[in-house]
Design a protein around this motif. Structure first.
Motif, PDB file in Angstrom:
ATOM      1  N   LEU A 230       0.833  -1.198   0.000  1.00  0.00           N
ATOM      2  CA  LEU A 230       0.000   0.000   0.000  1.00  0.00           C
ATOM      3  C   LEU A 230       0.869   1.250   0.000  1.00  0.00           C
ATOM      4  CD1 LEU A 230      -2.732   1.464   0.265  1.00  0.00           C
ATOM      5  CD2 LEU A 230      -2.541   1.186   2.749  1.00  0.00           C
ATOM      6  N   THR A 231       1.898   1.262   0.843  1.00  0.00           N
ATOM      7  CA  THR A 231       2.813   2.405   0.891  1.00  0.00           C
ATOM      8  C   THR A 231       3.551   2.572  -0.431  1.00  0.00           C
ATOM      9  OG1 THR A 231       3.132   2.016   3.262  1.00  0.00           O
ATOM     10  CG2 THR A 231       4.729   3.433   2.148  1.00  0.00           C
ATOM     11  N   LYS A 232       4.051   1.481  -0.978  1.00  0.00           N
ATOM     12  CA  LYS A 232       4.794   1.543  -2.235  1.00  0.00           C
ATOM     13  C   LYS A 232       3.917   2.093  -3.363  1.00  0.00           C
ATOM     14  CE  LYS A 232       6.865  -1.307  -5.817  1.00  0.00           C
ATOM     15  NZ  LYS A 232       7.164  -2.672  -6.297  1.00  0.00           N
ATOM     16  N   ASN A 233       2.726   1.535  -3.530  1.00  0.00           N
ATOM     17  CA  ASN A 233       1.843   1.961  -4.625  1.00  0.00           C
ATOM     18  C   ASN A 233       1.397   3.406  -4.459  1.00  0.00           C
ATOM     19  OD1 ASN A 233       1.997  -0.597  -5.782  1.00  0.00           O
ATOM     20  ND2 ASN A 233       0.201  -1.340  -4.681  1.00  0.00           N
ATOM     21  N   SER A 234       1.177   3.830  -3.202  1.00  0.00           N
ATOM     22  CA  SER A 234       0.785   5.215  -2.969  1.00  0.00           C
ATOM     23  C   SER A 234       1.896   6.181  -3.362  1.00  0.00           C
ATOM     24  CB  SER A 234       0.420   5.391  -1.492  1.00  0.00           C
ATOM     25  OG  SER A 234       0.060   6.725  -1.221  1.00  0.00           O
TER      26      SER A 234
END
Length: 354
Positions: A230-234
């Protein structure tokens, strides 16, 4: 905003009512209720007692309890009333937060939940802190180095950990490190040793961490993937936006662009879910993890209450955690307003787009 909050609070009432009604209706048709279980226990005790005396007389309980005794048991558990009357009494009691008394623990459900909270808080809070402190920096690093060898290797390891259920990992750790078949390194029962009160302050801390190591590992590993990805894609989504290119064209360094511009925008979906996760870490426990490691928390209590058909505990914990979950969702929505000023609840109320 106040109208939106009031509307959400009012919507909690039918939600809670629906959850309680469906659960109450289901338990009415589940075989092996508390009356049947206690009747079977009394029958077994009477039969074994008769057998131990060596008497040739056939005890009446060996063929089942009498109707009079069964009626007494139903009255004792409140099953002598019609289902709808019992459901109305349940709702009236829950309105004053009277969760009733446990059938098998012989104490109020509220006191029972409070007594089990410290164990679940220990497990949940450690899991929460470790996940957020590792996954967010790791996700940022993966976004910056997207497509690199580090990104591919870490993604593989994370997905492998995600594919392993927590209870399977817990059993494996017990076999390997808990004295199962190989090494006896970590304890596998409780959160402290029996002589915990006799230890020094440092000894108490080390003993506590020693007991919590395996449960925390089992609980954390499977949760790394969701928060990290989630952090990476955001961050990747924000990196590819036009304002980032504009900032770089103005001569800002990569770190300045990352921490002054990308950071505050990319963390919005992560920070807004922070309150709900924080509350959940305090009041929820993993049923399987607590059962495997014999941790006397909310998860183990829920498992035992379902097994023993302890309906007041089942319904009481469901009511409490549903209510907390609804408030956590409301707090999450309010956090969106403070984190992202572009969101206006007035537009939600009037049906217009923000």
């Amino acid at each position: 905003m106040y109208y939106y909050i009031l509307k959400r609070l009012l919507l909690m009432i039918p939600t809670l009512f629906g959850v309680l009604f469906l659960t109450f209706a289901v338990v009415q048709f589940v075989p092996g209720g508390p009356v049947e279980q206690l009747a079977n226990q009394l029958t077994d005790i009477n039969v074994s007692g008769e057998a131990s005396t060596g008497s040739n007389n056939i005890y009446r309980g060996s063929s089942g309890l009498s109707e009079e005794h069964l009626d007494d048991l139903k009255a004792f558990y409140g099953f002598d009333k019609p289902p709808m009357e019992r459901f109305v009494d349940l709702i009236v009691n829950y309105m004053s937060f009277d969760l009733g008394n446990s059938y098998f623990h012989h104490q109020s459900v509220s006191e029972l939940i409070i007594s089990k909270l410290p164990v679940s808080i220990s497990l949940g809070l450690w899991t929460f802190v470790i996940i957020y402190s590792i996954c967010i920096p790791l996700g940022i690093k993966k976004a910056i180095t997207h497509g690199s060898k580090f990104d591919l290797v870490s993604s593989t390891l994370i997905l492998v950990g995600y594919s392993i259920p927590g209870f399977v990992l817990g059993i494996s750790l017990i076999v390997l490190l808990g004295g199962g078949s190989f090494y006896d390194v970590f304890p596998t029962r409780g959160i402290v040793s029996d002589n915990w009160n006799q230890l020094s302050f440092i000894g108490k801390i080390l003993d506590y961490l020693w007991h919590m190591t395996l449960p925390i590992i089992s609980s954390v590993i499977g949760s790394f993937a969701i928060m990290t990805m989630l952090t990476k894609n955001s961050f990747i989504e924000e990196i590819n936006k036009q304002y980032v290119m504009t900032a770089k064209a103005k001569g800002l360094t990569n770190n300045e662009v990352l921490y002054k511009h990308i950071f505050k925008n990319a963390l919005i979906p992560i920070l807004t879910g922070f309150p709900a996760q924080f509350i959940a870490s305090f009041f929820t426990g993993s049923i399987l993890i607590e059962t495997i490691f014999s941790l006397d928390g909310i998860g183990l209590l829920s498992y035992e209450s379902i097994l023993h058909r302890d309906y007041p505990v089942v319904l009481g914990t469901l009511f409490l955690f549903t209510l907390l979950g609804l408030f956590a969702k409301l707090i999450t929505d309010i956090c969106y307003l403070f984190v992202d000023p572009r969101i206006k609840f007035d537009s939600v109320d009037t049906g217009k787009n923000t």
